[in-house]
Design a protein around this motif. Structure first.
Motif, PDB file in Angstrom:
ATOM      1  N   GLN A   8      35.981  20.971  35.573  1.00  0.00           N
ATOM      2  CA  GLN A   8      36.815  20.911  35.756  1.00  0.00           C
ATOM      3  C   GLN A   8      37.963  21.931  35.999  1.00  0.00           C
ATOM      4  O   GLN A   8      39.244  22.082  37.054  1.00  0.00           O
ATOM      5  N   GLU A   9      37.612  23.089  35.133  1.00  0.00           N
ATOM      6  CA  GLU A   9      38.728  24.190  35.192  1.00  0.00           C
ATOM      7  C   GLU A   9      38.700  25.253  36.587  1.00  0.00           C
ATOM      8  O   GLU A   9      40.173  25.968  36.524  1.00  0.00           O
ATOM      9  N   PHE A  10      37.531  25.469  37.291  1.00  0.00           N
ATOM     10  CA  PHE A  10      37.899  25.953  37.801  1.00  0.00           C
ATOM     11  C   PHE A  10      37.109  25.504  39.385  1.00  0.00           C
ATOM     12  O   PHE A  10      37.615  25.558  40.815  1.00  0.00           O
ATOM     13  N   GLU A  11      36.646  23.869  39.546  1.00  0.00           N
ATOM     14  CA  GLU A  11      35.704  23.120  41.191  1.00  0.00           C
ATOM     15  C   GLU A  11      36.673  21.759  40.967  1.00  0.00           C
ATOM     16  O   GLU A  11      36.269  21.444  41.632  1.00  0.00           O
ATOM     17  N   CYS A  12      37.988  21.854  40.568  1.00  0.00           N
ATOM     18  CA  CYS A  12      39.154  20.852  40.486  1.00  0.00           C
ATOM     19  C   CYS A  12      38.192  19.137  39.894  1.00  0.00           C
ATOM     20  O   CYS A  12      38.220  18.454  40.419  1.00  0.00           O
ATOM     21  N   SER A  13      37.775  19.280  39.171  1.00  0.00           N
ATOM     22  CA  SER A  13      37.091  18.078  38.940  1.00  0.00           C
ATOM     23  C   SER A  13      37.488  17.347  38.208  1.00  0.00           C
ATOM     24  O   SER A  13      38.307  17.269  36.611  1.00  0.00           O
ATOM     25  N   GLY A  28      54.468  15.681  47.537  1.00  0.00           N
ATOM     26  CA  GLY A  28      53.139  16.567  47.664  1.00  0.00           C
ATOM     27  C   GLY A  28      52.083  17.001  46.407  1.00  0.00           C
ATOM     28  O   GLY A  28      52.731  16.558  45.389  1.00  0.00           O
ATOM     29  N   CYS A  29      50.914  17.498  46.832  1.00  0.00           N
ATOM     30  CA  CYS A  29      49.895  17.131  45.423  1.00  0.00           C
ATOM     31  C   CYS A  29      48.774  18.317  45.663  1.00  0.00           C
ATOM     32  O   CYS A  29      47.670  18.011  46.529  1.00  0.00           O
ATOM     33  N   ILE A  30      48.941  18.881  44.696  1.00  0.00           N
ATOM     34  CA  ILE A  30      48.105  20.076  45.049  1.00  0.00           C
ATOM     35  C   ILE A  30      47.126  20.197  43.587  1.00  0.00           C
ATOM     36  O   ILE A  30      47.575  20.715  42.191  1.00  0.00           O
ATOM     37  N   LEU A  31      45.869  20.566  44.043  1.00  0.00           N
ATOM     38  CA  LEU A  31      44.601  20.590  42.537  1.00  0.00           C
ATOM     39  C   LEU A  31      44.223  22.267  42.881  1.00  0.00           C
ATOM     40  O   LEU A  31      43.833  22.508  44.327  1.00  0.00           O
ATOM     41  N   ALA A  32      44.805  22.890  41.580  1.00  0.00           N
ATOM     42  CA  ALA A  32      44.242  24.438  42.232  1.00  0.00           C
ATOM     43  C   ALA A  32      43.591  24.956  41.206  1.00  0.00           C
ATOM     44  O   ALA A  32      43.602  24.238  39.354  1.00  0.00           O
ATOM     45  N   HIS A  33      42.705  25.428  41.225  1.00  0.00           N
ATOM     46  CA  HIS A  33      41.873  26.156  39.789  1.00  0.00           C
ATOM     47  C   HIS A  33      42.740  26.835  38.860  1.00  0.00           C
ATOM     48  O   HIS A  33      43.705  27.721  38.982  1.00  0.00           O
ATOM     49  N   ARG A  34      42.490  26.549  37.632  1.00  0.00           N
ATOM     50  CA  ARG A  34      42.897  28.223  36.938  1.00  0.00           C
ATOM     51  C   ARG A  34      43.298  29.728  37.704  1.00  0.00           C
ATOM     52  O   ARG A  34      42.637  30.234  38.057  1.00  0.00           O
ATOM     53  N   ARG A  35      44.392  29.911  36.981  1.00  0.00           N
ATOM     54  CA  ARG A  35      44.959  31.023  38.063  1.00  0.00           C
ATOM     55  C   ARG A  35      45.163  31.652  38.992  1.00  0.00           C
ATOM     56  O   ARG A  35      45.186  32.665  39.054  1.00  0.00           O
ATOM     57  N   LEU A  54      47.157  19.459  48.977  1.00  0.00           N
ATOM     58  CA  LEU A  54      45.825  20.673  48.858  1.00  0.00           C
ATOM     59  C   LEU A  54      44.809  20.768  48.068  1.00  0.00           C
ATOM     60  O   LEU A  54      45.029  20.769  46.610  1.00  0.00           O
ATOM     61  N   THR A  55      43.699  20.768  47.701  1.00  0.00           N
ATOM     62  CA  THR A  55      42.327  21.324  47.451  1.00  0.00           C
ATOM     63  C   THR A  55      42.113  22.886  47.117  1.00  0.00           C
ATOM     64  O   THR A  55      41.514  23.077  48.532  1.00  0.00           O
ATOM     65  N   LEU A  56      42.198  23.594  46.245  1.00  0.00           N
ATOM     66  CA  LEU A  56      41.687  24.850  46.007  1.00  0.00           C
ATOM     67  C   LEU A  56      40.684  25.261  44.907  1.00  0.00           C
ATOM     68  O   LEU A  56      41.271  25.268  43.237  1.00  0.00           O
ATOM     69  N   LYS A  57      39.802  25.552  45.703  1.00  0.00           N
ATOM     70  CA  LYS A  57      38.597  25.188  44.669  1.00  0.00           C
ATOM     71  C   LYS A  57      37.814  26.859  44.339  1.00  0.00           C
ATOM     72  O   LYS A  57      38.008  27.604  45.271  1.00  0.00           O
ATOM     73  N   ALA A  58      37.753  27.350  43.188  1.00  0.00           N
ATOM     74  CA  ALA A  58      37.850  28.720  42.302  1.00  0.00           C
ATOM     75  C   ALA A  58      36.633  29.513  43.537  1.00  0.00           C
ATOM     76  O   ALA A  58      36.480  30.932  43.974  1.00  0.00           O
ATOM     77  N   SER A  59      35.416  28.188  44.200  1.00  0.00           N
ATOM     78  CA  SER A  59      34.300  28.212  44.580  1.00  0.00           C
ATOM     79  C   SER A  59      34.901  28.711  46.316  1.00  0.00           C
ATOM     80  O   SER A  59      33.742  30.379  46.793  1.00  0.00           O
ATOM     81  N   GLU A  60      35.675  28.726  46.671  1.00  0.00           N
ATOM     82  CA  GLU A  60      36.711  29.099  47.432  1.00  0.00           C
ATOM     83  C   GLU A  60      37.357  30.002  48.014  1.00  0.00           C
ATOM     84  O   GLU A  60      37.844  30.395  49.201  1.00  0.00           O
ATOM     85  N   THR A  61      38.351  29.836  47.275  1.00  0.00           N
ATOM     86  CA  THR A  61      39.415  30.953  47.251  1.00  0.00           C
ATOM     87  C   THR A  61      39.057  31.998  47.121  1.00  0.00           C
ATOM     88  O   THR A  61      40.376  33.114  48.090  1.00  0.00           O
ATOM     89  N   GLY A  62      38.836  32.536  46.559  1.00  0.00           N
ATOM     90  CA  GLY A  62      38.066  34.166  46.546  1.00  0.00           C
ATOM     91  C   GLY A  62      39.165  34.987  45.358  1.00  0.00           C
ATOM     92  O   GLY A  62      39.216  35.755  45.912  1.00  0.00           O
ATOM     93  N   ILE A  63      40.015  33.975  44.799  1.00  0.00           N
ATOM     94  CA  ILE A  63      41.259  34.492  44.956  1.00  0.00           C
ATOM     95  C   ILE A  63      40.538  35.243  42.963  1.00  0.00           C
ATOM     96  O   ILE A  63      41.264  36.146  42.591  1.00  0.00           O
ATOM     97  N   LEU A  64      39.886  34.726  42.234  1.00  0.00           N
ATOM     98  CA  LEU A  64      39.377  35.073  41.302  1.00  0.00           C
ATOM     99  C   LEU A  64      38.013  35.421  41.795  1.00  0.00           C
ATOM    100  O   LEU A  64      37.078  35.243  41.935  1.00  0.00           O
ATOM    101  N   THR A  65      37.689  36.872  40.752  1.00  0.00           N
ATOM    102  CA  THR A  65      35.851  37.515  41.659  1.00  0.00           C
ATOM    103  C   THR A  65      34.884  36.798  41.390  1.00  0.00           C
ATOM    104  O   THR A  65      35.029  36.080  39.638  1.00  0.00           O
ATOM    105  N   ALA A  66      34.391  37.042  42.056  1.00  0.00           N
ATOM    106  CA  ALA A  66      32.967  36.650  41.715  1.00  0.00           C
ATOM    107  C   ALA A  66      32.518  36.737  40.224  1.00  0.00           C
ATOM    108  O   ALA A  66      31.673  36.089  39.154  1.00  0.00           O
ATOM    109  N   GLY A  67      32.358  37.864  39.746  1.00  0.00           N
ATOM    110  CA  GLY A  67      31.467  38.124  38.495  1.00  0.00           C
ATOM    111  C   GLY A  67      32.796  38.028  37.484  1.00  0.00           C
ATOM    112  O   GLY A  67      32.340  37.024  35.947  1.00  0.00           O
TER     113      GLY A  67
END
Ligand code: ATP
Ligand code: MG
Length: 450
Positions: free
Chosen positions: A229-234, A45-52, A200-213
């Motif tokens: 890098q940190e939030f969009e898995c680049s 398995g390989c998961i790319l995921a944003h911070r937090r 699995l790739t989890l980008k912050a703009s898509e997961t909704g885990i962290l608020t937009a603010g």
């Protein structure tokens, strides 16, 4: 079993308990983004995921779940959580592991080796890739490698993968990208072999885990590259605090990382780092006109000095001069001889370098010369990885880069490379001017760091 897994979602090699499965509520509700991970059936398995995103929590609970679900009596099932360093494993995962384990009656929680032994005798233990030798000679049913972008790339092929062989254990790599390094290669492999790999790739703009603010605020406090890098898995962003990353990338783009053949007309030199933890790193190079050609690299640990002499002697050319750090002159207590004396005794021509007055000054000197360096792509692969990942320490609390290099798996190769640069007569003179401008003024600045 945990409520987060559906029945039947276990690995073929794991012996699931028939019927009578007790549900234990650990107070954990999987984030919806990680449900696919918990229910994966592929071995790799390989998961790319944003911070937090909840990576570390998900890793720990996943290991606990597998440990509880494995009904094999002998040998006891073993699972590992592997962070880049043991200290990191302790800081980030141990609290979560203890918290979950303490809710399972009859679990032994061992602070001494950061492990939990569950009532079915399954073990989950934390490790660091900085000391991956500890994993040698052990079997594992499953491992999770967290912050995979920072782990020593040798840990996987040399120790972790073999440890999965006898129980046909599984492995998942998880992390936030850290440039085009080992984790990038694993990610590519996972993408190219979907029949074998869960990815699995989890980008912050898509997961909704962290608020937009929160994301908006972070964006304003980071460079666009860092944010990507940190939030969009680049993977394309430069490594934070990397001294040489962008220059190595430039070498690659300019075609200077390629097949670099030995040039019969030029002498060959080596530079050695006799590192802590017994790691020794050796660069082999030639100076051809204005260019420096790095034609080989060798690194090993826990070997006698004679092992490296044998490696040098087996090279198909002779070495004009072997450059060693200043401490190679120190006499060893046991033998009464210095390491440089030992090497000379074995027939190597050696010179020791002056003790530096400013490591940062020397790093700056290396940076000024890297655009004239060529590297053999295959033979220097490990050394190039070290140069890419050599970085300054980062103060998490203050959120700033420090002026000290980080000691990790990459630093021995990078130190040895620095010695290769400062070894040349012309650079010995130049070094003084870099010390004058950086060392003596006590500047904390190294140009071009991101
Ligand atoms: N399933 C969950 N339910 C509730 N809170 C969670 C869950 N998973 C994680 N968290 C919380 O989210 C925060 C981040 O979790 P975690 O440390 O696992 O993230 P991470 O992706 O590893 O972060 P980092 O990128 O900093 O390593 C923590 O406060 C954690 O307690
Ligand atoms: Mg984490």
């Amino acid at each position: 079993m945990l409520t987060s897994l559906e029945e039947g979602e276990v690995y073929e090699n794991e012996e699931e308990e028939e019927g009578n499965v007790e549900e234990i509520d650990l107070g954990y509700e999987a984030r919806s983004q990680f449900r696919l991970f918990h229910s994966r059936t592929k071995r790799w398995g390989c998961i790319l995921a944003h911070r937090r995103a909840g990576k570390t929590v998900a890793c720990v609970i996943d290991l606990v779940d597998h440990a509880l679900a494995n009904a094999r009596e002998y040998p006891a099932p073993r699972y590992a959580y592997i962070a880049p360093t043991f200290a990191q494993a302790k800081d980030t995962a141990w609290g979560y592991l203890k918290e979950f384990a303490s809710k399972i009656p009859g679990t032994e929680i061992r602070e001494s080796d950061l492990s939990c032994i569950f009532p079915n005798k399954s073990v989950v233990r934390l490790y660091g890739s900085d000391n991956y030798d500890r994993l040698r000679g052990i079997y594992f049913d499953g491992v999770i490698i967290d912050e995979a972008g920072d782990i020593d790339p040798r840990a996987w092929p040399e120790v972790i993968r073999p440890a999965l062989a006898d129980r046909q254990g599984w492995a998942t790599f998880i992390g936030t990208p850290k440039g085009m390094n080992f984790f990038y290669d694993i990610y590519q492999q996972a993408k190219n072999e979907p029949d074998k790999w869960f990815s699995l790739t989890l980008k912050a703009s898509e997961t909704g885990i962290l608020t937009a603010g929160e994301l908006h605020d972070a964006k304003h406090m980071m460079t666009p590259e860092q944010y990507e890098q940190e939030f969009e898995c680049s993977f394309t962003a430069a490594i934070k605090g990397s001294y040489y990353g962008s220059l190595i990338e430039a070498a690659d783009v300019e075609g200077r990382i390629t097949k670099v053949a030995y040039d019969k007309a030029a002498p060959v030199y080596t530079s050695w780092d006799l590192g802590i933890n017994d790691t020794t790193a050796i660069w082999v190079f030639q100076i051809v006109g204005n260019e420096r050609h790095y034609i080989n690299y060798y690194e090993n640990a826990n070997q006698e000095l004679s092992h490296y002499v044998d490696w040098i002697k087996a090279l198909p050319y002779s070495i004009e001069m072997n450059y060693l750090p200043h401490d190679a002159e120190a006499r060893e207590l046991q033998s009464g001889k210095s390491r440089i004396q030992f090497l000379r005794g074995r027939g190597l021509t050696c010179d020791s370098l002056d003790k530096t007055k400013s490591v940062i000054g020397d790093i700056e000197l290396v940076r000024s010369i890297l655009n004239r360096c060529w590297f053999d792509k295959e033979l220097c692969k490990r050394g190039i990885e070290c140069l890419k990942m050599y970085q300054s320490q980062y103060n998490e609390r203050m959120q700033v880069l420090s002026n000290k290099p980080l000691h990790n798996w990459a630093s021995n190769g990078a130190d040895s490379f620095r010695y290769s640069i400062v070894s040349g007569a012309e650079n010995r003179a130049k070094r003084q001017s870099f010390w004058d401008t950086l060392g003596k003024t006590k500047s904390k600045y190294v140009s071009g760091l991101v």
